[in-house]
Design an enzyme around this catalytic site. Structure first.
Site, short mmCIF file in Angstrom:
data_model
loop_
_atom_site.label_atom_id
_atom_site.label_comp_id
_atom_site.label_asym_id
_atom_site.label_seq_id
_atom_site.Cartn_x
_atom_site.Cartn_y
_atom_site.Cartn_z
N LYS A 120 36.47 67.10 -5.31
CA LYS A 120 37.06 66.41 -6.46
C LYS A 120 37.25 64.93 -6.17
CE LYS A 120 41.41 66.23 -7.32
NZ LYS A 120 42.84 66.53 -7.60
N ASP A 138 40.13 68.56 -12.03
CA ASP A 138 41.50 68.77 -11.54
C ASP A 138 42.14 69.86 -12.39
OD1 ASP A 138 41.95 67.54 -13.98
OD2 ASP A 138 43.45 66.15 -13.20
#
Length: 221
Positions: A120, A138
């Site tokens: 991420k 997220d």
């Protein structure tokens, strides 16, 4: 979600916010990387509050190593998991100096080899710093993807891969910003604000959340 609906979904988000940006503050690629690492399990606002003075003084890997782990902890002690994060930031700074000439690499593979950098974080840095069409999933984007039906998946990676497959041009570059901001401010975790959502008719979520006044009336308040 049908292809035409996906296009319209993004078109409306883009119309409402033509130039979306990350809410994390930074002054260059290195401070962006540090800010994203620090933002894990923390709010952007909390990270910004802690890093404004830090980034005014420390904006290169060399300066970060010189500051040291103890010095960094003093700056970021209000952020969750600051001990581990301080250790990782110093270690990734050392790695940048030793392996990349003090520069932030643009590839996911190189970024993920840095301490404290997962997929991420790498996706965010690639997108914001280098203009890559990546999808940093997220908790907000994971929720929005599954709740709306835009991109269903049991894991963040699964949602990311669906987003990569279904998101059309010209929305790919800013897609993850539109989705995260939509999840943060409209499609909230506990009570999505469906009554003011620009894509409410395209969304699979049921039942839709009514306006606050309607909810009070239904409850007899």
């Amino acid at each position: 979600m049908k292809r035409a609906d996906v296009f319209e979904f993004y078109r409306r988000l883009a119309e409402a916010n033509p130039h979306p940006e990350t809410e994390l503050e930074s002054v260059n690629d290195f401070t962006l990387l540090v800010a994203v690492v620090l933002s894990a399990q923390a709010t952007d606002a909390g990270v910004n509050k802690a890093t404004r003075r830090l980034f005014a003084e420390v904006d290169t890997p060399e300066k970060m190593v010189a500051l040291g782990e103890a010095g960094l902890k003093e700056h970021i002690k209000t952020i969750g998991l600051f001990n581990t994060k301080a250790k990782n930031v110093i270690a990734l700074s050392e790695a940048l100096i030793a392996e990349h000439g003090g520069k932030v690499p643009a590839s996911r593979e190189a970024l993920e080899k840095l301490p404290g950098v997962g997929r991420k974080t790498a996706n965010v840095v690639m997108n914001v710093a280098f203009g890559a069409e990546t999808f940093a999933v997220d908790t907000h984007i994971f929720r929005v993807g599954n709740r709306t039906g835009l991109a269903k998946g049991k894991t963040p990676l699964a949602v990311e891969l669906v987003l990569d497959r279904v998101t059309p041009q010209p929305f790919r570059l800013h897609a993850h910003h539109w989705l995260i901001l939509h999840g943060r401010y409209v499609c909230k975790a506990r009570t999505p604000e469906c009554w003011r959502c620009p894509v409410v008719d395209l969304c699979a979520y049921k039942p839709k959340t009514p306006q606050p006044a309607a909810r009070k009336a239904a409850a007899g308040v």
